[in-house]
Design an enzyme around this catalytic site. Structure first.
Site, PDB file in Angstrom:
ATOM      1  N   SER A 109       0.827  -1.197   0.000  1.00 48.44           N
ATOM      2  CA  SER A 109       0.000   0.000   0.000  1.00 48.44           C
ATOM      3  C   SER A 109       0.872   1.263   0.000  1.00 48.44           C
ATOM      4  CB  SER A 109      -0.963  -0.044   1.198  1.00 48.44           C
ATOM      5  OG  SER A 109      -2.005   0.875   1.052  1.00 48.44           O
ATOM      6  N   ASP A 233      -9.863  -6.056  -3.930  1.00 43.50           N
ATOM      7  CA  ASP A 233      -9.321  -4.930  -3.162  1.00 43.50           C
ATOM      8  C   ASP A 233     -10.246  -3.726  -3.304  1.00 43.50           C
ATOM      9  OD1 ASP A 233      -7.839  -2.856  -2.013  1.00 43.50           O
ATOM     10  OD2 ASP A 233      -5.930  -3.616  -2.781  1.00 43.50           O
ATOM     11  N   HIS A 261      -7.371  -6.085   0.291  1.00 48.43           N
ATOM     12  CA  HIS A 261      -6.176  -5.247   0.326  1.00 48.43           C
ATOM     13  C   HIS A 261      -5.024  -5.889   1.102  1.00 48.43           C
ATOM     14  CE1 HIS A 261      -4.017  -1.550  -0.226  1.00 48.43           C
ATOM     15  NE2 HIS A 261      -3.944  -1.285   1.065  1.00 48.43           N
TER      16      HIS A 261
END
Length: 281
Positions: A109, A233, A261
């Protein structure tokens, strides 16, 4: 060989970083860079993964600047690019202290954007790269991303549960998720953490797309990059990995089904062999 995880405070440039270490320092180093949700730390992202990876690598997982127990810079940035710059210097400083000349890196991320900015600044310090649900590409905020960035407007436990469950495809299929939520919520609601994370979220909300790595810079990076993205996600769209796939010199993309995610939490069965195959070992 021991695969136990130890915690240390280690000089990393102008600050000292709180770091998880595991594995034999003689093994190839692998740096793990976490994401930026409320309550995020190196431990919340990587503690369950580090012992497996320590069988093959010297695992180095810092609390990134602004998170966990890592020291803060003397002057706090007001823009997300300033925070990423401090984190790049942190990672390079940590490598210098540990005597790591060159390392593999996993970026999750926000840690993915950090990885790319570090590659651009110091390409000679990194070897193979795995980006997991990474930002650093242009994208529109999802409803879930907006809810995450606005969490402290309504920081009740029920709201936090809603935010964290949006990170996974099927909450019922993630063993121990309630305990993960409980532990992370305690971190997120610590007064100092809350104040700092709220400041970080304001900076992120105002300039997330400023982290975009331009096509020309991506095209100059020589590193082999494995892109991993959850098909479900809801935080960072698959389009970000498609952007990297299009513009990086050497890139492959693996899309994991039944995965949101947090691929390292939901699909470690797939992630672990992917990392070992890509990095070698």
């Amino acid at each position: 060989m021991s695969t136990s995880v130890v915690e240390k405070k280690i000089p990393s440039g102008a600050i000292a970083s709180h770091v998880l270490l595991a594995g034999d320092p003689k093994n190839p180093p692998a740096i793990l860079l976490h994401g930026a949700g409320p309550g995020a730390t190196a431990a919340s992202n990587w503690l369950r993964c580090a012992p497996d990876l320590a069988k093959h690598y010297y695992v180095i997982a810092p609390d990134l600047v602004g998170f966990g127990q890592t020291e803060l810079p003397a002057e706090l940035p007001t823009h997300i690019l300033g925070w990423i710059g401090h984190r790049v210097e942190q990672v390079l400083g940590l490598m210098d202290t540990l005597g790591v000349e060159r390392a593999h890196v996993v970026g999750n991320s926000m840690g993915g954007a950090l990885t790319l900015h570090a590659l651009v600044q110091a390409p000679q310090r990194f070897d193979k790269v795995l980006l997991m649900g990474a930002i650093g590409a242009p994208f529109e905020y999802s409803w879930e991303m907006k809810r995450l960035l606005e969490f402290y407007k309504d920081p009740r436990p029920a709201r936090y549960k809603e935010v964290i469950e949006s990170f996974v495809h099927d909450p019922a299929a993630v063993p121990g998720l309630d305990e993960i939520i409980k532990q992370r919520y305690a971190v997120a609601m610590d007064p100092k953490t809350r104040e700092m994370t709220n400041l970080l979220f304001q900076a992120q909300a105002a300039g997330m797309n400023d982290l975009t790595v331009p096509e020309a810079q991506l095209g100059r990076l020589p590193h082999p990059v494995l892109l991993v993205h959850g098909r479900q996600d809801r935080i960072v769209p698959l389009d970000t990995s498609l952007y990297f796939l299009k513009h990086l010199q050497q890139a492959e993309l693996v899309v994991l089904d039944r995965c949101g995610h947090w691929a390292q939490t939901q699909r470690w069965d797939a992630m672990y062999p992917l990392i070992v195959k890509h990095f070698g070992g």
